[in-house]
Design a protein around this motif. Structure first.
Motif, PDB file in Angstrom:
ATOM      1  N   SER A 232     -58.867 115.268  81.722  1.00 42.68           N
ATOM      2  CA  SER A 232     -59.605 116.105  82.680  1.00 42.68           C
ATOM      3  C   SER A 232     -61.097 116.172  82.368  1.00 42.68           C
ATOM      4  N   HIS A 233     -61.498 115.622  81.222  1.00 40.53           N
ATOM      5  CA  HIS A 233     -62.903 115.650  80.822  1.00 40.53           C
ATOM      6  C   HIS A 233     -63.326 114.247  80.402  1.00 40.53           C
TER       7      HIS A 233
ATOM      8  N   GLY B 287     -73.232 119.931  73.863  1.00 39.57           N
ATOM      9  CA  GLY B 287     -72.399 118.962  74.547  1.00 39.57           C
ATOM     10  C   GLY B 287     -71.327 118.409  73.634  1.00 39.57           C
ATOM     11  N   ILE B 288     -70.180 118.068  74.232  1.00 39.06           N
ATOM     12  CA  ILE B 288     -69.120 117.370  73.507  1.00 39.06           C
ATOM     13  C   ILE B 288     -69.278 115.886  73.813  1.00 39.06           C
TER      14      ILE B 288
ATOM     15  N   LEU C 132     -65.868 124.779  73.735  1.00 39.58           N
ATOM     16  CA  LEU C 132     -65.885 123.582  74.574  1.00 39.58           C
ATOM     17  C   LEU C 132     -65.008 122.489  73.973  1.00 39.58           C
TER      18      LEU C 132
ATOM     19  N   VAL D 114     -70.994 112.009  77.439  1.00 48.44           N
ATOM     20  CA  VAL D 114     -70.697 113.426  77.233  1.00 48.44           C
ATOM     21  C   VAL D 114     -69.486 113.826  78.070  1.00 48.44           C
ATOM     22  N   ARG D 115     -68.541 114.514  77.454  1.00 53.61           N
ATOM     23  CA  ARG D 115     -67.323 114.937  78.150  1.00 53.61           C
ATOM     24  C   ARG D 115     -67.447 116.328  78.767  1.00 53.61           C
ATOM     25  N   LEU D 116     -68.187 117.219  78.123  1.00 52.75           N
ATOM     26  CA  LEU D 116     -68.333 118.587  78.624  1.00 52.75           C
ATOM     27  C   LEU D 116     -69.594 119.189  78.043  1.00 52.75           C
ATOM     28  N   GLU D 117     -70.229 120.070  78.810  1.00 53.05           N
ATOM     29  CA  GLU D 117     -71.519 120.627  78.405  1.00 53.05           C
ATOM     30  C   GLU D 117     -71.587 122.102  78.760  1.00 53.05           C
ATOM     31  N   GLY D 118     -72.273 122.872  77.914  1.00 57.55           N
ATOM     32  CA  GLY D 118     -72.550 124.276  78.189  1.00 57.55           C
ATOM     33  C   GLY D 118     -74.038 124.533  78.073  1.00 57.55           C
TER      34      GLY D 118
ATOM     35  N   THR E  68     -61.445 123.210  74.699  1.00 56.52           N
ATOM     36  CA  THR E  68     -61.172 122.908  76.106  1.00 56.52           C
ATOM     37  C   THR E  68     -60.966 121.417  76.325  1.00 56.52           C
ATOM     38  N   VAL E  69     -61.849 120.602  75.745  1.00 58.50           N
ATOM     39  CA  VAL E  69     -61.749 119.151  75.911  1.00 58.50           C
ATOM     40  C   VAL E  69     -60.448 118.629  75.319  1.00 58.50           C
TER      41      VAL E  69
END
Length: 299
Positions: free
Chosen positions: A180-181, A130-131, A170, A143-147, A173-174
């Motif tokens: 957007s995140h 996670g970011i 990730l 958390v802003r983005l997760e894989g 991308t953020v």
């Protein structure tokens, strides 16, 4: 801001994406294992120098001078990955958009020092990266983005490499579009803590079920869980679970055949890759040719 190899893909991905890296922070060089004990820079330190990025290696970030130096960089954001130093509030607040951490778990599960190993040990079906927008608490930030990825039969080393690459992408991308995140608060339920791995845990205990012991083998590779035989430590790097051990009673830790199959609390473990001290990784057949461990031996 990072230290081990896990953090290098993020640094390289940020450079490749065209970001201006004003500085790299890493833990100070440590004595190497060779004769003379020369100081060896961390993987992030070495990678940053190769890229022509200025490197800072403070012992601590708690003093005012280091905090002023950091603030003076005028960074928009600090990217943090397995740095290993506590970031006090003045550091967290200095960059325009704060500090973003690449954390190797699906938060709030496995906050803390060893999330990848603890996920394997617990038998989790999947994990991820996670970011996280950092705050003062231990991995408590939104958390802003997760894989995500299945754990399956991966070792800690394999999973670390996979999550490092995933986290790097990730993060790119953020940073391409922060709006957007947006940061999303972690759930209140399901919080667990991933304590640092101790040296004592690396010694294999064959009392649990074979499936549990096999997870220990994968979670501690690298550097390798170990057992003692013939007065010597042998690292166990890979093993198969054997569910049918025959009708004869066995004791956990007992070698039950000429293939080094080891009885566990239930089932057995059949090593496939091992390593003696000072030797390379070898198959069990190679080990047993010059290092006999007969059936009936207790490990």
């Amino acid at each position: 801001m990072g230290t081990p190899a896990f953090a290098v893909p993020a640094l390289e991905a940020l450079v490749a994406a065209g970001h201006q890296i004003v500085a790299a922070y890493s833990q100070p060089p440590r004595p190497g294992g060779r004769r003379g004990r020369a100081l060896v820079p961390s993987p992030v330190h070495a990678a940053a120098e190769a890229l022509g990025i200025p490197v800072h290696t403070p012992v601590s970030l708690r003093n005012a001078e280091e905090q002023a130096t950091f603030a003076g960089l005028g960074a928009d954001v600090a990217v943090v990955a397995a740095y290993g130093l506590i970031l006090p509030r003045p550091i967290l607040d200095a960059p325009r958009f704060g500090c973003l951490n690449i954390h190797g778990s699906l938060l709030p599960r496995w906050r803390g020092a060893a999330p990848i190993q603890r996920a394997i040990l617990a038998g989790d079906a999947e994990t991820g990266v996670g970011i996280m927008q950092m705050e003062a608490g231990l991995d408590t930030g939104p958390v802003r983005l997760e894989g995500r990825t299945p754990i399956a039969a991966k070792t800690a080393g394999e999973l670390t490499d996979e999550l490092a690459q995933m986290g790097a992408q990730l993060m790119v991308t953020v940073l391409t579009d922060l709006d957007s995140h947006p940061p999303v608060a972690q759930p209140e339920d399901g919080i667990t803590y991933a304590a640092k791995i101790s040296k004592e845990e690396m010694r294999l205990d064959f009392t649990p079920a074979a499936e549990v012991v096999e997870r220990q083998v994968r979670a501690f590779n690298p550097p390798g869980a170990w057992f003692e035989a013939n007065g010597e430590r042998v690292r166990l790097l890979a093993a198969d679970v054997i569910t049918d051990t025959g009708a004869a009673p066995t004791t956990p830790g007992e070698v039950i055949d000429d293939r080094l199959t080891i009885a566990c609390g239930s089932g057995a473990l059949r090593p496939t890759l091992v390593q003696r001290a000072g030797r390379g990784v070898m198959s069990v057949d190679e080990l047993l040719r010059g290092f006999p461990i007969p059936a009936g031996t207790r490990l």
